[in-house]
Design an enzyme around this catalytic site. Structure first.
Site: not given
Length: 294
Positions: A234-236
Site C-alpha cells: 500500500a502507499k503507506r
C-alpha cells in the site's frame, strides 16, 4: 477474438503489485496469441486524472493493447438489460438489507462471514412494499446452488461459496460481480490473469456466467505483492508507484522481472524469456524506498 485483459479501477495510481499483475496478464495474452484489452471500472471510486496516469504508466511499462479502452460507465444500459433478463426468468429479487445487517446476520456454516443469508428472498408483497418505503432496493440473483467449482491455472480445482449475489446496488449502480462477467464476454476475454485475493469470488462469477449461458474464461490467479510488514502492498509503505520508484532510481520493469526469476529489462524481453510455468507461487515481499524508520 480471444483476449486477455486488465481492468483497473481509476481510484488512484497503480502500485507495483498492480503493475506486476498487468505485466503478467499482458505476457500471458501475447504469448498465447491472444489480443490484450483494457477496460476501466469507473462506476465507483473515480479519482480525477487517475485513469490517464494509469494508462500512461502501463504504456511506459511497455504494454500495448488492442482496440479502444472500454469504460463501464458507458455500459449501464447493457447491465440493466441483463438484470431485466434474469428478472424475467424469475431469478432475481429485491433486497433491502444494509451492509451492517448482513454482517451481523448468521450465515451457513460453509459460507464465509458476510455471505448473504437470504433475508429478503421470500418476502411477501406487503413486506416488500413496506420496505420500499424505508429504503431503495438492491437486486440480487436468486442462486440455485450453494457452491461452485472452477479450475485455476495456479490453484487447480477450487470450490467456493455462492450466495445470492448483488446484481445492482440500492443506489442503482451495477455491481462488480455482474459487470465483470458481462464485459469479459463482450470483449471476448477467455483468459483472466488477476491477483489471487480475487479467487474466492470466482465461483460466484462462474456460476453467474453459467446462468447467463456465457463461455467461461481460463483463470490464473497470481500471488500478490506484500509490503514489508506482510500486509498487502500500500502507499503507506513508501514509494510504490511507478513514478515514485523511478524518482528513487529504480526501474519497475527490472524489479518485476527479478521477482519473477527473470533478468529482463524491458517488457519485450520479458515476453521472450519468462517461463510462465515457473513463476513463484508465494507472494513477493517488497520493501519500498522510504519505508525504513516508519
Amino acid at each position: 477474438m480471444a483476449a486477455g485483459r486488465y481492468a483497473p479501477s481509476p481510484s488512484g495510481d497503480l502500485h507495483l503489485g498492480n503493475l506486476r499483475t498487468a505485466l503478467l496478464a499482458w505476457v500471458a495474452a501475447r504469448r498465447s496469441g491472444r489480443a490484450f484489452v483494457l477496460r476501466v471500472d469507473d462506476l465507483d471510486r473515480v479519482h480525477p486524472g487517475a485513469e490517464e496516469r494509469q494508462l500512461e504508466d502501463l504504456a511506459t511499462l511497455g504494454l500495448d493493447w488492442d482496440g479502444p479502452v472500454l469504460h463501464q460507465s458507458d455500459r449501464v444500459a447493457a447491465y440493466d438489460r441483463v438484470v431485466d433478463e434474469l428478472t424475467a426468468r424469475g431469478l432475481t429479487y429485491e433486497c433491502f438489507c444494509t451492509r451492517r445487517e448482513i454482517l451481523e446476520a448468521p450465515t451457513a456454516p460453509h459460507h464465509p462471514p458476510g455471505s448473504y443469508p437470504g433475508t429478503c428472498r421470500d418476502l411477501t408483497d406487503d413486506e416488500r412494499a413496506r420496505r420500499r418505503a424505508e429504503r431503495p432496493a438492491a437486486v440480487r440473483l436468486r442462486a440455485e446452488v450453494d457452491t461452485w467449482t472452477v479450475d485455476d491455472v495456479a490453484h487447480g480445482r477450487f470450490t467456493g461459496a455462492v450466495d445470492d449475489l448483488v446484481l445492482r446496488r440500492g443506489d442503482g449502480v451495477p455491481a462488480y460481480n455482474l459487470t465483470v462477467v458481462v464485459d469479459d464476454d463482450v470483449q471476448g476475454v477467455d483468459q483472466v490473469v488477476r491477483g489471487d485475493d480475487l479467487l474466492p469470488s470466482t465461483p460466484r462469477q462462474a456460476y453467474l456466467a453459467t446462468v447467463l449461458g456465457l463461455r467461461l474464461p481460463t483463470w490464473w490467479h497470481v500471488p500478490l505483492v506484500l509490503g514489508p510488514t506482510g500486509a498487502r502492498l500500500a502507499k503507506r509503505d513508501g514509494a510504490v508507484t511507478s513514478r515514485e520508484l523511478v524518482a528513487h532510481g529504480l526501474d519497475p520493469v527490472r524489479l518485476i522481472a527479478a521477482s519473477l526469476g527473470s533478468s529482463a529489462s524491458t517488457a519485450a524481453e520479458l515476453l521472450d524469456d519468462l517461463d510462465l510455468s515457473a513463476i513463484p507461487r508465494d507472494p513477493w515481499v517488497f520493501s519500498p524506498p522510504g519505508h525504513a524508520g516508519r
